[in-house]
Design an enzyme around this catalytic site. Structure first.
Site: not given
Ligand SMILES: Cc1ncc(C[n+]2csc(CCOP(=O)(O)OP(=O)(O)O)c2C)c(N)n1
Length: 633
Positions: A280, A367, A395
């Site tokens: 990242k 969630e 959710r």
């Molecule tokens: C249902 C839901 N809960 C929380 C989020 C907030 N959120 C956005 S990106 C993320 C992390 C995603 O991590 P990853 O899939 O590993 O992607 P990265 O950013 O590390 O590439 C979260 C928790 C969301 N978008 N949707």
């Protein structure tokens, strides 16, 4: 090359690896510069530069379908599909959306914003493809964080069983928004260190084929050796047991490794999971060295130093205020615990986690589990604070109904980012919670007018022993009001008159109170005396005050930064109707029946008419002709 002149990704087909490497550098520089002005999801996008280029070179979008999970990492895809010129409008009103958007490009085939939907979407597309008899590749790209979401696991279970052809790209950077958590995360860690399993497996198979078969015995032994080796190499073999061909792990910044594996995946029947390791923030030091998630998504920043260009906030952030108050109260009450579905930083729970590590639960992007777990803890006498954004609470609707409210579990739900959130747009606006909560029995739902009342409400919620109680609060900072030293409790279901008035009444709460007070002040100058009520309990409403207002026969205007359909205004209409007050003039202001796109909150409020001028206008229209000169005459 001129990135702004890119029309579509076909130009990649002829490029050599050296040229792709150069292109990758140019894209990184472009993103770092462009996002330093607009802000956005810089970290996730810098991590997928090579991966996105490789995917677009190897496959034929839009015939082949890329489904970007969450979608915050789709900027490189947007750039390669001809949207470079629009980057200066990224996440701004009427500008480029920060997530995939079908109306923007034929290459955006699946819209996202909420996590963990890509695999189910891909399963649907694969099933449709097979019924129609077409031949395209379906390629969901999911992060290690998003993979922890329940929906993703439900989909893996189904895809593996159906043996659908698809290539799942697991983009593993060991981070969710904050550092990733959970047993799946640990399993991925073991896979990362286990090395390239697929090649070893292929070599073994080749070897076994060459051993002359002496009856079934050797074959069975060989199978056992293979199995035990397999388990030794990759403990768990989670994906293969689910029916996927597991490829990897591969270096997501190496074109050689990416192409070799993508080509192998294309030839493989059934579902494939290609485990890609990325960094990242790759290529921009402040983002690359970030270990807590600060560079997941940012506002504008200074490129050289990585300092954020944020005007100093005059008031505390709402999340900080709420979590800080919970932390303070947790010192007195050891039943208080905090639960977050993957948002410890956004919900400002780091302080709580540090002080009460054994009472803090980051459950990952889960969630539904978070809500039901809170119910479980409450039924065992704990006082859970479930910190959750309004949009993500969607959710957990059934869990709130079935597990929390039906069992009357004493959970405090802190509904963060309630109302319009701005730049994240449609998928993230926190505007549905009132409509989907207000009809649930047992639940108390409230919203404070300012941060001082907010602290008292947190205290009220944690002192409340009778069942579930929720407080919504907006994104951003408080108003900078004077704070009381002592915390009080607010009697449940009581409203407060903020400004007296005898011609009309405005019922509102939270963020729209200021606007209502300003409008009332202006209307006073025009000879109209408008009462403004802080309707801080959305459920239960202040029935006594409501009856008194209805008996006075005054026109009523309700204002909410939430959807009108089924919202607070609807409650008031229903209440008046149920009392037989059919003729009371009641008007409602709120969010119309459509999804609200991205843009600054001010621009969006203007667009939907949630403004002081419109409040004044609506009040005037509500007035009987004689009271206000010029109207209806
Ligand atoms: C249902 C839901 N809960 C929380 C989020 C907030 N959120 C956005 S990106 C993320 C992390 C995603 O991590 P990853 O899939 O590993 O992607 P990265 O950013 O590390 O590439 C979260 C928790 C969301 N978008 N949707």
């Amino acid at each position: 090359m001129d990135l702004l002149s890119i029309q579509d990704p076909s130009f990649l087909k002829k490029m050599s690896i050296e040229q792709l490497e150069e292109l990758g550098e140019e894209i990184r520089n472009f993103l770092i510069t462009s996002l330093s002005a607009s802000g956005g999801h810089i970290g996730p996008n810098l991590g997928v530069v090579e991966l996105t280029i490789a995917l677009h070179k190897e496959f034929d979008s839009p015939k082949d379908k890329f489904l970007w999970d969450v979608g915050h990492q789709s900027y490189v895809h947007k750039l390669l599909t001809g949207r470079g010129k629009e980057f200066e409008t990224l996440r701004q009103y009427k500008g480029l959306c920060g997530f995939p958007k079908r109306s923007e490009s034929e290459h955006d085939v699946w819209e996202t914003g909420h996590s963990s939907t890509s695999l189910s979407g891909a399963m649907g597309m694969a099933a449709a493809r097979d019924i129609k008899g077409t031949k395209e590749y379906i390629i969901p790209i999911i992060g290690d964080g998003a993979l922890t979401g329940g929906m993703a696991l439900e989909a893996l279970n189904h895809i593996g069983d159906e043996k659908k052809d698809m290539i799942v790209i697991l983009n593993d950077n060991e981070m969710s928004i904050a550092p990733n958590v959970g047993a799946i995360h640990s399993m991925l860690g073991r896979l990362r260190t286990a090395g390239k399993y697929q090649w070893v497996k292929d070599e073994l198979e080749y070897l076994f084929k060459r051993i002359p078969a002496v009856g079934g015995k050797l074959a069975a032994t060989a199978e056992r050796i293979k199995d035990s080796l397999k388990y030794m190499l990759v403990s768990g073999m989670f994906f293969e047991e689910l029916g996927f061909t597991y490829l990897g792990p591969v270096d997501g910044h190496s074109y050689h490794e990416l192409f070799e594996n993508l080509q192998y995946a294309k030839k493989t029947k059934g579902p494939v999971l290609l485990h890609v390791i990325t960094k990242k923030g790759k290529g921009y030091k402040p983002a690359e060295t970030d270990t807590i998630g600060t560079w997941h998504g940012t506002g504008p920043y200074k490129i050289n130093t990585g300092d954020f260009v944020k005007p100093k906030a005059a008031a505390p952030s709402w999340s900080g205020l709420v979590s800080g108050t919970v932390q303070e109260l947790a010192r007195e009450d050891d039943r208080i615990v905090a639960i977050t579905p993957a948002m410890p930083v956004g919900s400002k729970l780091e302080g709580f986690a540090k002080e009460f590590p054994e009472r803090m639960f980051d459950v990952g992007i889960a969630e539904q589990h978070a809500a039901t777990m809170a119910a479980g803890m409450a039924l065992q006498g704990m006082k859970p604070f479930l910190a959750i954004y309004s949009t993500f609470l969607q959710r957990a609707y059934d869990q709130v109904v079935h597990d929390i409210c039906r069992q009357n579990a004493n959970v405090f739900i802190g509904i963060d980012r309630a109302g319009l959130v701005g730049a994240d747009g449609e998928t993230h606006q926190g505007v549905f919670d009132i409509a989907f909560l207000r009809h649930i029995p047992n639940l108390v739902l409230m919203m404070p007018k300012d941060e001082n009342e907010g602290r008292h409400m947190v205290n009220t919620a944690l002192a409340y022993e009778e069942g579930p109680i929720a407080m919504r609060f907006p994104r951003g900072n408080g108003l900078g009001v004077k704070m009381d030293k002592e915390l009080k409790t607010i009697p449940i279901g009581t409203w407060e008159v903020l400004r007296p008035g005898k011609d009309a009444v405005i019922l509102t709460f939270g963020t729209t109170i200021e606007m209502a007070l300003e409008a009332a002040e202006e209307l006073q100058k025009e000879g109209l005396s408008v009462r403004v009520v802080n309707a801080r309990f959305i459920k239960p409403i202040d029935k006594q005050m409501m009856k008194a207002i209805l008996n006075e026969g005054l026109p009523i205007l309700t204002i909410e930064e939430a959807v009108l359909e089924g919202g607070f205004g609807s409650t008031i209409l229903e209440f008046a109707h149920d009392l037989g007050m059919y003729h009371t003039p009641i008007d409602r202001m709120g969010i119309p029946d459509r999804f609200i796109e991205h843009g600054s909150v001010t621009a969006l409020l203007e667009e939907i008419g949630l403004t002081k001028a419109e409040v004044m206008n609506r009040i005037k229209l509500l007035m009987p002709p004689k009271t206000h000169k010029g109207i209806g005459s």
